[in-house]
Structure formats: structure tokens, C-alpha cells
Design a protein around this motif. Sequence first.
Motif, PDB file in Angstrom:
ATOM      1  N   ARG A 118      31.039  41.039  56.891  1.00 41.22           N
ATOM      2  CA  ARG A 118      30.599  39.628  56.771  1.00 41.22           C
ATOM      3  C   ARG A 118      29.153  39.541  56.318  1.00 41.22           C
ATOM      4  NH1 ARG A 118      33.847  36.786  61.795  1.00 41.22           N
ATOM      5  NH2 ARG A 118      35.884  37.061  60.843  1.00 41.22           N
ATOM      6  N   THR A 119      28.333  40.469  56.778  1.00 42.05           N
ATOM      7  CA  THR A 119      26.920  40.472  56.374  1.00 42.05           C
ATOM      8  C   THR A 119      26.809  40.726  54.867  1.00 42.05           C
ATOM      9  OG1 THR A 119      26.257  41.282  58.559  1.00 42.05           O
ATOM     10  CG2 THR A 119      24.690  41.599  56.762  1.00 42.05           C
ATOM     11  N   LYS A 120      27.552  41.726  54.411  1.00 45.40           N
ATOM     12  CA  LYS A 120      27.511  42.098  52.993  1.00 45.40           C
ATOM     13  C   LYS A 120      28.032  40.940  52.133  1.00 45.40           C
ATOM     14  CE  LYS A 120      28.922  46.023  50.265  1.00 45.40           C
ATOM     15  NZ  LYS A 120      29.839  47.133  50.178  1.00 45.40           N
ATOM     16  N   LYS A 121      29.125  40.369  52.589  1.00 41.78           N
ATOM     17  CA  LYS A 121      29.739  39.273  51.830  1.00 41.78           C
ATOM     18  C   LYS A 121      28.812  38.055  51.777  1.00 41.78           C
ATOM     19  CE  LYS A 121      33.406  37.410  53.514  1.00 41.78           C
ATOM     20  NZ  LYS A 121      34.770  37.308  54.016  1.00 41.78           N
ATOM     21  N   GLU A 122      28.196  37.745  52.914  1.00 42.27           N
ATOM     22  CA  GLU A 122      27.311  36.575  52.946  1.00 42.27           C
ATOM     23  C   GLU A 122      26.140  36.758  51.974  1.00 42.27           C
ATOM     24  OE1 GLU A 122      25.914  35.133  56.785  1.00 42.27           O
ATOM     25  OE2 GLU A 122      25.389  33.273  55.766  1.00 42.27           O
ATOM     26  N   ALA A 123      25.548  37.942  51.962  1.00 41.21           N
ATOM     27  CA  ALA A 123      24.412  38.189  51.057  1.00 41.21           C
ATOM     28  C   ALA A 123      24.865  38.084  49.599  1.00 41.21           C
ATOM     29  CB  ALA A 123      23.815  39.567  51.339  1.00 41.21           C
ATOM     30  N   LYS A 124      26.014  38.642  49.312  1.00 40.43           N
ATOM     31  CA  LYS A 124      26.534  38.618  47.944  1.00 40.43           C
ATOM     32  C   LYS A 124      26.807  37.177  47.487  1.00 40.43           C
ATOM     33  CE  LYS A 124      30.933  39.593  46.261  1.00 40.43           C
ATOM     34  NZ  LYS A 124      32.170  40.360  46.201  1.00 40.43           N
ATOM     35  N   LEU A 125      27.420  36.394  48.371  1.00 33.71           N
ATOM     36  CA  LEU A 125      27.762  35.023  47.990  1.00 33.71           C
ATOM     37  C   LEU A 125      26.519  34.133  47.881  1.00 33.71           C
ATOM     38  CD1 LEU A 125      31.091  34.458  49.980  1.00 33.71           C
ATOM     39  CD2 LEU A 125      30.823  34.944  47.544  1.00 33.71           C
ATOM     40  N   LEU A 126      25.503  34.410  48.711  1.00 31.24           N
ATOM     41  CA  LEU A 126      24.246  33.650  48.596  1.00 31.24           C
ATOM     42  C   LEU A 126      23.609  33.898  47.226  1.00 31.24           C
ATOM     43  CD1 LEU A 126      22.649  34.144  52.145  1.00 31.24           C
ATOM     44  CD2 LEU A 126      23.127  31.921  51.090  1.00 31.24           C
ATOM     45  N   GLU A 127      23.609  35.166  46.814  1.00 31.07           N
ATOM     46  CA  GLU A 127      23.050  35.518  45.493  1.00 31.07           C
ATOM     47  C   GLU A 127      23.849  34.832  44.385  1.00 31.07           C
ATOM     48  OE1 GLU A 127      20.414  37.300  45.121  1.00 31.07           O
ATOM     49  OE2 GLU A 127      20.255  38.864  46.656  1.00 31.07           O
ATOM     50  N   ARG A 128      25.154  34.893  44.511  1.00 30.62           N
ATOM     51  CA  ARG A 128      26.033  34.333  43.489  1.00 30.62           C
ATOM     52  C   ARG A 128      25.872  32.806  43.403  1.00 30.62           C
ATOM     53  NH1 ARG A 128      31.291  36.838  41.463  1.00 30.62           N
ATOM     54  NH2 ARG A 128      32.309  35.090  40.454  1.00 30.62           N
ATOM     55  N   ALA A 129      25.735  32.175  44.571  1.00 29.95           N
ATOM     56  CA  ALA A 129      25.567  30.716  44.602  1.00 29.95           C
ATOM     57  C   ALA A 129      24.249  30.317  43.942  1.00 29.95           C
ATOM     58  CB  ALA A 129      25.619  30.215  46.048  1.00 29.95           C
ATOM     59  N   LYS A 130      23.233  31.119  44.174  1.00 30.50           N
ATOM     60  CA  LYS A 130      21.921  30.834  43.577  1.00 30.50           C
ATOM     61  C   LYS A 130      22.028  30.881  42.047  1.00 30.50           C
ATOM     62  CE  LYS A 130      17.249  32.574  43.397  1.00 30.50           C
ATOM     63  NZ  LYS A 130      16.406  33.745  43.668  1.00 30.50           N
ATOM     64  N   VAL A 131      22.694  31.921  41.545  1.00 29.42           N
ATOM     65  CA  VAL A 131      22.885  32.052  40.097  1.00 29.42           C
ATOM     66  C   VAL A 131      23.665  30.846  39.549  1.00 29.42           C
ATOM     67  CG1 VAL A 131      24.013  33.442  38.302  1.00 29.42           C
ATOM     68  CG2 VAL A 131      22.782  34.577  40.147  1.00 29.42           C
ATOM     69  N   ALA A 132      24.586  30.318  40.362  1.00 27.96           N
ATOM     70  CA  ALA A 132      25.397  29.171  39.935  1.00 27.96           C
ATOM     71  C   ALA A 132      24.608  27.860  39.987  1.00 27.96           C
ATOM     72  CB  ALA A 132      26.644  29.075  40.809  1.00 27.96           C
ATOM     73  N   GLY A 133      23.373  27.920  40.449  1.00 30.90           N
ATOM     74  CA  GLY A 133      22.525  26.719  40.461  1.00 30.90           C
ATOM     75  C   GLY A 133      22.645  25.883  41.718  1.00 30.90           C
ATOM     76  N   VAL A 134      23.200  26.474  42.783  1.00 31.86           N
ATOM     77  CA  VAL A 134      23.319  25.760  44.048  1.00 31.86           C
ATOM     78  C   VAL A 134      22.094  26.093  44.899  1.00 31.86           C
ATOM     79  CG1 VAL A 134      24.735  25.542  46.145  1.00 31.86           C
ATOM     80  CG2 VAL A 134      25.829  25.786  43.915  1.00 31.86           C
ATOM     81  N   MET A 135      21.599  25.097  45.638  1.00 34.54           N
ATOM     82  CA  MET A 135      20.428  25.333  46.477  1.00 34.54           C
ATOM     83  C   MET A 135      20.848  26.153  47.704  1.00 34.54           C
ATOM     84  SD  MET A 135      18.299  23.725  44.631  1.00 34.54           S
ATOM     85  CE  MET A 135      16.812  23.793  45.626  1.00 34.54           C
ATOM     86  N   VAL A 136      20.319  27.357  47.795  1.00 30.63           N
ATOM     87  CA  VAL A 136      20.581  28.237  48.944  1.00 30.63           C
ATOM     88  C   VAL A 136      19.271  28.966  49.266  1.00 30.63           C
ATOM     89  CG1 VAL A 136      23.056  28.693  48.479  1.00 30.63           C
ATOM     90  CG2 VAL A 136      21.315  30.139  47.401  1.00 30.63           C
TER      91      VAL A 136
END
Length: 204
Positions: free
Chosen positions: A44-62
Motif C-alpha cells: 500500500r505504501t508503494k502504491k500510494e507513492a506511485k499513484l501520488l506521482e502519477r496524479a501529479k503528472v495528470a495535473g491533479v493537486m496532490v
Amino acid sequence: MNILKLINLGAEAKISLDDGIVTKDRIPKGYREKVLDVKIRKARTKKEAKLLERAKVAGVMVPNVLGTRDFSIQMDFVSGSCVKDILSAGNMKKICASIGSSIAKLHNASIIHGDLTTSNMILSSDKVYFIDFGLGQVSSKVEDKATDLHLLEEAIESTHYTISSGALKVVFASYLKDCDDGDEVMARLSAIRLRGRYVVRGSD
Ligand SMILES: Nc1ncnc2c1ncn2[C@@H]1O[C@H](COP(=O)(O)OP(=O)(O)O)[C@@H](O)[C@H]1O
Ligand SMILES: [Mg+2]
């Protein structure tokens, strides 16, 4: 002087703040078998970090991810108010339009948040930040996107019941405007609602 402040102790994680940096530390769950517990917390830790990075690239505020360890993520502190605590009839239009548009951006980038509630959104400088991606996944399936929206719908209906129908209208209008396959996802959301009703009636 270093001040380490515990800002949240949830069922899953301990959140502490030190010098503008948040550490989200997934704590052991005694009821889980040890090897499995370690595996789940790491994943879950790995997934959360990966998705936060991905969301940032997608232009979502994280929050920006600053570093990760086996069971913890370090990220920027987002200073502001939890949307759950401040959503009102007065600010609803602006906040809900932003929520709908951000979910569309996530879904366009095949990011399913997995825990879309207003507790996992922070209003900071008039912008809605999304946090808590630990139950998320990468998927472009219409069913997964519709399930993501259904969760938010249920959360808003139970937490913000006095304004929920107006709030959801704004969220969905904004989602439809910005989502690539919004019509299909909304149609599936209607089917999911019906499935839910059928199950409830069937158990009467
Ligand atoms: N980067 C952050 N900036 C500010 N507050 C945060 C941040 N991350 C978490 N929090 C606070 O801690 C709470 C719990 O964090 P969250 O990631 O949602 O963990 P949990 O899995 O326990 O729900 C949030 O509701 C929010 O109040
Ligand atoms: Mg949370």
C-alpha cells in the motif's frame, strides 16, 4: 528546534508533521498474520507513492512526494481545511466543480482513487488537494471508474446530506465535461445504483 507533531492517528496510518514535512507511517495491524501484514503495508505504501506521482503528472493537486521507505511516505504538508469539515451550501459550487474536474483528470490518466470521500480532500488556497491513494489502482475500466464515483456519491449522501443532491449534480456535470469517457462511466454508475437497490430489495 524540531517539533514533531502527530496530526492524525487513523486505523491504518500515523500521520506526523515535522518542519513542513508530513510522514505517513503505516502501522502494524495486530489482527493480521505478521508476514501478510508486512506485505500489505509495503504494497500500500508503494502504491500510494506511485499513484501520488502519477496524479501529479495528470495535473491533479496532490502533495509532492519527498521520499519513501518500506512503510512510510514523506510528503509536503498541505495546509488548509479538510473538505469534510467545511463543505457548505455557500462554497459547494466551486468546490464540487473542482472535485468533479479532478476526478475526471485522474480517470483520464487511468488512476482509480479507491477511497473518494471528502475526508481525503483538503481545501488549500482555494484549490482542492487529493490525498490517501493507498487503496487506489491503475485501471482504465469503466466499471472501476463508475465504482470510484459511486463511493463518492455514498460518502457525500451520508456526510453532507443537507446539500448532497446539489453537490453531486455539480460534481457530475464537471466530471462529464472533463472526462474522456464520461457518458459511459455515468451510464455504468446508474447501473451500479440499480444493482444496489436490487440487492437491498432482494434481502427484504
Ligand atoms: N500531506 C498532508 N498534508 C496535510 N494533512 C495531511 C496530509 N496527509 C494526511 N493528512 C491528514 O491526515 C489525515 C489522514 O491521512 P490519510 O492519508 O487520509 O490516512 P488514512 O489512511 O489514515 O485515512 C487526513 O485526513 C489529513 O487530515
Ligand atoms: Mg484518509
